[in-house]
Scaffold this active site. Structure first.
Site, PDB file in Angstrom:
ATOM      1  N   VAL A  64       0.833  -1.193   0.000  1.00 41.56           N
ATOM      2  CA  VAL A  64       0.000   0.000   0.000  1.00 41.56           C
ATOM      3  C   VAL A  64       0.870   1.246   0.000  1.00 41.56           C
ATOM      4  O   VAL A  64       1.791   1.379   0.795  1.00 41.56           O
ATOM      5  CB  VAL A  64      -0.930   0.016   1.235  1.00 41.56           C
ATOM      6  N   SER A  65       0.564   2.164  -0.909  1.00 44.54           N
ATOM      7  CA  SER A  65       1.263   3.443  -0.945  1.00 44.54           C
ATOM      8  C   SER A  65       0.238   4.539  -1.128  1.00 44.54           C
ATOM      9  O   SER A  65      -0.972   4.299  -1.109  1.00 44.54           O
ATOM     10  CB  SER A  65       2.275   3.470  -2.096  1.00 44.54           C
ATOM     11  N   THR A  66       0.720   5.768  -1.310  1.00 45.00           N
ATOM     12  CA  THR A  66      -0.206   6.882  -1.517  1.00 45.00           C
ATOM     13  C   THR A  66      -0.783   6.863  -2.914  1.00 45.00           C
ATOM     14  O   THR A  66      -1.731   7.583  -3.207  1.00 45.00           O
ATOM     15  CB  THR A  66       0.513   8.232  -1.294  1.00 45.00           C
TER      16      THR A  66
END
Length: 202
Positions: free
Chosen positions: A16-18
């Protein structure tokens, strides 16, 4: 992902990232084929034992199951992290299934293709970082920094014009609006035809 598991199951890992679109791409690839999917936030932890989501995924893996990722670089943020995780997984007897990229396939041990895929991914990240840096430097030279607004926004521009109409000198306007004399000149040149060539009002 629903129903009972077969003798061999795929356990998915999403980083998960931005970048929501990037995360969605991972889910689009993994959701249809994985029995269960775990999400992991990108962190600076290298060791598998320091990554709770990865440990949770491993706890669901039985003999014959495969930890599944969209691309091999999802296992780590860089070459070193990816290699450490792969070595740890293979030492634990856990196989890895990669869905996309040059390393697509099932792996149970280190190989040249896995190392190459991780190295290429790191080169790609470095290239993106370099292009971003170059873009920021070019933006600064044009008077902008990143996605920020110009030095003179609508409010400042209005203030400059109003003060000029009252007969204030360019230096007085610059001090009052808290911008440089050059910025006042440019603003007036754009909005008044070419008043920047006129001498400042005393």
């Amino acid at each position: 992902m629903n129903g009972g598991r077969s003798s061999m199951a795929l356990i998915g890992l999403v980083r998960v990232s931005t970048d929501k679109q990037n995360t969605q791409r991972q889910h689009d690839a993994l959701d249809p084929i994985c029995w269960k999917i775990f999400e992991e936030k990108i962190s600076g932890k290298l060791a598998t034992d320091d990554r709770p989501a990865l440990l949770n995924a491993l706890s669901h893996i039985r003999d014959g199951d495969l930890l599944t990722v969209q691309e091999v670089d999802r296992l780590g943020r860089n070459l070193l992290e990816g290699l450490i995780v792969l070595n740890d997984l293979f030492q634990r007897g856990v196989g890895v299934k990669v869905l996309e990229g040059i390393a697509a396939g099932e792996h149970t041990e280190r190989s040249l293709i896995l190392d190459l895929a991780l190295a290429l991914a790191e080169d790609r990240r470095r290239d993106i970082t370099r292009k971003t840096k170059n873009g920021l430097e070019a933006a600064r030279k044009r008077g902008r920094v990143g996605g920020r607004r110009p030095v003179v926004d609508d409010d400042k521009r209005a203030a400059i014009l109003a003060r000029r109409e009252r007969g204030e000198s360019i230096r007085t306007i610059a001090a009052g609006v808290k911008v440089s004399v050059g910025v006042v000149h440019k603003t007036l040149a754009v909005t008044e035809g070419n008043p920047a060539d006129q001498p400042p009002t005393p």
